[in-house]
Design a protein around this motif. Sequence first.
Motif, mmCIF file in Angstrom:
data_model
loop_
_atom_site.group_PDB
_atom_site.id
_atom_site.type_symbol
_atom_site.label_atom_id
_atom_site.label_comp_id
_atom_site.label_asym_id
_atom_site.label_seq_id
_atom_site.Cartn_x
_atom_site.Cartn_y
_atom_site.Cartn_z
ATOM 1 N N LEU A 61 51.553 34.612 103.909
ATOM 2 C CA LEU A 61 50.616 34.519 105.017
ATOM 3 C C LEU A 61 50.419 35.880 105.658
ATOM 4 N N VAL A 67 54.561 31.088 110.092
ATOM 5 C CA VAL A 67 54.430 29.915 109.231
ATOM 6 C C VAL A 67 54.659 28.652 110.060
ATOM 7 N N TRP A 113 49.943 30.046 99.356
ATOM 8 C CA TRP A 113 49.465 31.147 100.196
ATOM 9 C C TRP A 113 48.404 30.686 101.167
ATOM 10 N N ASP A 114 48.325 31.401 102.273
ATOM 11 C CA ASP A 114 47.412 31.044 103.345
ATOM 12 C C ASP A 114 46.003 31.529 103.015
ATOM 13 N N ARG A 116 43.684 32.509 104.821
ATOM 14 C CA ARG A 116 43.193 33.637 105.622
ATOM 15 C C ARG A 116 43.227 34.960 104.828
ATOM 16 N N HIS A 150 46.513 27.147 97.811
ATOM 17 C CA HIS A 150 46.356 27.793 99.103
ATOM 18 C C HIS A 150 45.857 26.776 100.123
ATOM 19 N N ASP A 152 46.019 26.099 104.857
ATOM 20 C CA ASP A 152 46.286 26.648 106.181
ATOM 21 C C ASP A 152 47.775 26.471 106.453
ATOM 22 N N LEU A 153 48.523 27.577 106.441
ATOM 23 C CA LEU A 153 49.981 27.519 106.585
ATOM 24 C C LEU A 153 50.484 27.986 107.939
ATOM 25 N N CYS A 154 49.584 28.426 108.788
ATOM 26 C CA CYS A 154 49.998 29.112 110.015
ATOM 27 C C CYS A 154 49.839 28.255 111.264
#
Length: 161
Positions: A61, A67, A113-114, A116, A150, A152-154
């Motif tokens: 990210l 995270v 992976w994010d 973004r 991938h 949204d991980l955040c």
Amino acid sequence: MSIANTVYDYLAKQAIPYQTIRHQPSKSSVQSAIAARIPLHQLAKAVVLKDSLDHYLMAILPAANRVNIRQVSQITNSKLQFAKEHELNSRFKDCEPGAIPPFGEPYNMEVLWDKRLCQSPDVFLEAGDHETLICLLQESFQQISNDQPHDDLCSAPPGNH
């Protein structure tokens, strides 16, 4: 130290063009971005998580974000926790402690992976020490991350709930 041998060999094998950027020694990905004078959202950092069976997952990210472990647990349908420092040191033997490069495949680790990280023309990645970054064009980053999931991980930044 420069680029970890595992990462160097991986990039060579995949024929991925890259540049390296040296910076003053840093203790975090945020400090690395500041020292190298690059935007935080363009620096990819690795956060290693594991489940109760010791299966490891690398979440990649932007350095500016944290995270959201609950979100990643939902995406992967498993209860995850942060891997411990000693576990990481034994998995990333060719890296300095705390300088994990965000490349899961060469370290036999699943990756998530994010999304973004797809929004910038260049992506910078930790190289395995506290003084070197790898710069990839977005096209090259896509080449190494396209086969990996991938999402949204955040967590939302403070004040944006």
